[in-house]
Design a protein around this motif. Structure first.
Motif, mmCIF file in Angstrom:
data_model
loop_
_atom_site.group_PDB
_atom_site.id
_atom_site.type_symbol
_atom_site.label_atom_id
_atom_site.label_comp_id
_atom_site.label_asym_id
_atom_site.label_seq_id
_atom_site.Cartn_x
_atom_site.Cartn_y
_atom_site.Cartn_z
ATOM 1 N N UNK A 190 0.807 -1.210 0.000
ATOM 2 C CA UNK A 190 0.000 0.000 0.000
ATOM 3 C C UNK A 190 0.845 1.267 0.000
ATOM 4 N N UNK A 191 2.153 1.151 0.245
ATOM 5 C CA UNK A 191 3.019 2.323 0.298
ATOM 6 C C UNK A 191 3.230 2.917 -1.094
ATOM 7 N N UNK A 192 3.643 4.193 -1.116
ATOM 8 C CA UNK A 192 3.957 4.849 -2.385
ATOM 9 C C UNK A 192 5.291 4.325 -2.896
ATOM 10 N N UNK A 193 5.314 3.584 -3.990
ATOM 11 C CA UNK A 193 6.574 3.049 -4.506
ATOM 12 C C UNK A 193 7.474 4.105 -5.117
ATOM 13 N N UNK A 194 6.960 5.346 -5.240
ATOM 14 C CA UNK A 194 7.761 6.445 -5.792
ATOM 15 C C UNK A 194 8.360 7.319 -4.685
ATOM 16 N N UNK A 195 8.189 6.887 -3.427
ATOM 17 C CA UNK A 195 8.869 7.501 -2.273
ATOM 18 C C UNK A 195 8.559 8.994 -2.109
ATOM 19 N N UNK A 196 7.401 9.426 -2.562
ATOM 20 C CA UNK A 196 7.023 10.823 -2.408
ATOM 21 C C UNK A 196 7.590 11.755 -3.455
ATOM 22 N N UNK A 197 8.331 11.243 -4.432
ATOM 23 C CA UNK A 197 8.926 12.100 -5.467
ATOM 24 C C UNK A 197 7.824 12.753 -6.302
ATOM 25 N N UNK A 198 7.959 14.051 -6.616
ATOM 26 C CA UNK A 198 6.901 14.740 -7.368
ATOM 27 C C UNK A 198 6.945 14.511 -8.871
ATOM 28 N N UNK A 228 21.808 13.967 -11.164
ATOM 29 C CA UNK A 228 22.824 14.114 -10.108
ATOM 30 C C UNK A 228 23.653 15.365 -10.334
ATOM 31 N N UNK A 229 24.069 15.605 -11.564
ATOM 32 C CA UNK A 229 24.877 16.782 -11.865
ATOM 33 C C UNK A 229 24.119 18.070 -11.545
ATOM 34 N N UNK A 230 22.792 18.054 -11.713
ATOM 35 C CA UNK A 230 21.976 19.241 -11.504
ATOM 36 C C UNK A 230 21.435 19.355 -10.081
ATOM 37 N N UNK A 231 21.888 18.462 -9.200
ATOM 38 C CA UNK A 231 21.466 18.531 -7.808
ATOM 39 C C UNK A 231 20.091 17.948 -7.546
ATOM 40 N N UNK A 232 19.609 17.089 -8.447
ATOM 41 C CA UNK A 232 18.293 16.470 -8.309
ATOM 42 C C UNK A 232 18.476 14.995 -7.954
ATOM 43 N N UNK A 233 17.794 14.557 -6.921
ATOM 44 C CA UNK A 233 17.877 13.160 -6.499
ATOM 45 C C UNK A 233 17.017 12.283 -7.399
ATOM 46 N N UNK A 234 17.360 10.998 -7.467
ATOM 47 C CA UNK A 234 16.626 10.098 -8.357
ATOM 48 C C UNK A 234 16.658 8.672 -7.832
ATOM 49 N N UNK A 259 0.960 5.365 -30.126
ATOM 50 C CA UNK A 259 0.677 4.075 -30.757
ATOM 51 C C UNK A 259 1.992 3.350 -31.009
ATOM 52 N N UNK A 260 1.965 2.037 -30.924
ATOM 53 C CA UNK A 260 3.170 1.260 -31.189
ATOM 54 C C UNK A 260 3.300 0.103 -30.212
ATOM 55 N N UNK A 261 4.286 -0.717 -30.463
ATOM 56 C CA UNK A 261 4.492 -1.934 -29.680
ATOM 57 C C UNK A 261 5.447 -1.631 -28.517
ATOM 58 N N UNK A 262 4.993 -0.790 -27.575
ATOM 59 C CA UNK A 262 5.878 -0.316 -26.523
ATOM 60 C C UNK A 262 5.792 -1.179 -25.264
ATOM 61 N N UNK A 263 6.953 -1.367 -24.656
ATOM 62 C CA UNK A 263 7.052 -2.063 -23.371
ATOM 63 C C UNK A 263 7.680 -1.121 -22.350
ATOM 64 N N UNK A 264 7.132 -1.121 -21.144
ATOM 65 C CA UNK A 264 7.700 -0.296 -20.088
ATOM 66 C C UNK A 264 9.057 -0.816 -19.645
ATOM 67 N N UNK A 265 10.049 0.050 -19.613
ATOM 68 C CA UNK A 265 11.400 -0.330 -19.182
ATOM 69 C C UNK A 265 11.610 -0.001 -17.707
ATOM 70 N N UNK A 266 11.182 1.179 -17.282
ATOM 71 C CA UNK A 266 11.337 1.555 -15.885
ATOM 72 C C UNK A 266 10.869 2.972 -15.650
ATOM 73 N N UNK A 267 10.740 3.317 -14.359
ATOM 74 C CA UNK A 267 10.436 4.681 -13.949
ATOM 75 C C UNK A 267 11.691 5.287 -13.342
ATOM 76 N N UNK A 268 11.912 6.558 -13.610
ATOM 77 C CA UNK A 268 12.939 7.313 -12.895
ATOM 78 C C UNK A 268 12.212 8.401 -12.119
ATOM 79 N N UNK A 269 12.202 8.274 -10.801
ATOM 80 C CA UNK A 269 11.537 9.287 -9.985
ATOM 81 C C UNK A 269 12.563 10.356 -9.621
ATOM 82 N N UNK A 270 12.107 11.612 -9.603
ATOM 83 C CA UNK A 270 12.993 12.758 -9.403
ATOM 84 C C UNK A 270 12.419 13.703 -8.358
ATOM 85 N N UNK A 271 13.319 14.395 -7.663
ATOM 86 C CA UNK A 271 12.914 15.415 -6.710
ATOM 87 C C UNK A 271 14.099 15.838 -5.863
ATOM 88 N N UNK A 272 13.804 16.592 -4.820
ATOM 89 C CA UNK A 272 14.843 17.015 -3.876
ATOM 90 C C UNK A 272 14.884 16.028 -2.716
#
Length: 292
Positions: A190-198, A228-234, A259-272
């Motif tokens: 039930x937890x947020x798997x994105x850790x609160x990242x906006x 990382x270079x821009x000071x944003x956590x991920x 449209x297309x034969x797309x598959x999800x590779x991953x999420x990159x969550x970002x924030x401070x």
């Protein structure tokens, strides 16, 4: 304005920055502490990333500073001895109170009239500094910063340069929360798997390309380092494959006209980050085998 400390350790120069309130004109003052060791230095330079666009108002006589967007490059043209310690100040103007989000490009000039030398290159320094963050402040990443991170992703290598991936840059709160709920359901928690990242960047790739999985992974890797270079956590969060294989995921793509034969590779969550970065664990033995 509350004090904000951000420290980066290098081989020959440590830099930390703290806020020092405002002056009588309402300009924001920051104090930069330089700690030098290892050899004599005839010049020091570094960059500071802020949470918003700033402009330079005033610096001391031996300091040069140039602002570009939310980044300020600072150079001090003065000598520091081994085990030296000095503080310099800089005054900035901004629409509202800026916070330091990163320190980059630390360098010192070890010889008088010599060329500036970095202990390690900027790319390697970013690689070594990056950590996965699992607790975020609610503050939104500035759009200009986000665009720079996304652009880095579009320059990732891909098989035969077919550029099979696409990126969903999700800053809409309702969509972000919808993806979070879908991901949590797949995870069985039930937890947020994105850790609160906006911000959530979803990378998908065209399965018709034999290299699609690797192409998409490189996009995420590029964006992690740019952040990382821009000071944003991920943090890379999995289960995008299952999300976008579902009817609900397919409906999201259709609603965006994708449209297309797309598959999800991953999420990159970002924030401070809302946690302190931890030291990198030791690298395992026998990671590299030389074949010479």
């Amino acid at each position: 304005m509350s004090d904000f400390n951000f420290t980066t350790d290098e081989e020959c120069l440590n830099v930390s920055v703290r806020s020092d309130g405002t002056d009588d004109s309402g300009n924001y003052k920051f104090v930069c502490k330089l700690e030098h060791f290892g050899h004599q230095s005839y010049g020091q330079s570094f960059g500071i990333y802020f949470s918003q666009e700033v402009s330079v108002v005033e610096v001391p006589g031996d300091v040069e500073a140039e602002a570009e967007g939310n980044h300020v490059h600072i150079r001090r043209n003065n000598q520091m001895n081994d085990n030296g310690l000095v503080e310099i100040w800089i005054k900035l103007s901004a629409q509202e109170s800026p916070e330091v989000t990163g320190i980059t490009d630390i360098a010192c000039q070890p010889e008088e009239n010599g060329r500036e030398v970095l202990s390690i290159g900027a790319v390697q320094r970013t690689i070594f500094a990056r950590r996965s963050t699992r607790s975020y402040k609610p503050d939104m990443v500035p759009k200009e910063t986000l665009e720079r991170i996304l652009k880095a992703g579009t320059y990732a290598a891909s098989g035969m340069n077919h550029q099979s991936p696409i990126i969903l840059a999700v800053t809409n709160r309702d969509m972000r929360d919808k993806l979070s709920a879908m991901n949590a359901k797949i995870l069985g928690k039930d937890d947020d798997p994105f850790y609160g990242a906006p911000v959530v960047l979803v990378v998908l790739a065209d399965k018709d390309m034999p290299t699609y999985l690797y192409d998409g992974s490189l996009v995420i890797g590029n964006m992690m380092l740019a952040a990382e270079e821009l000071g944003i956590a991920s943090c890379w969060v999995h289960r995008a494959k299952e999300e976008f294989a579902s009817n609900e995921g397919k409906e999201i793509l259709a609603s965006l006209g994708i449209e297309g034969n797309y598959e999800g590779i991953g999420h990159l969550v970002l924030g401070y980050a809302d946690e302190e970065a931890q030291p990198a664990p030791a690298r395992k033995e026998h990671y590299v085998y030389y074949v010479e």
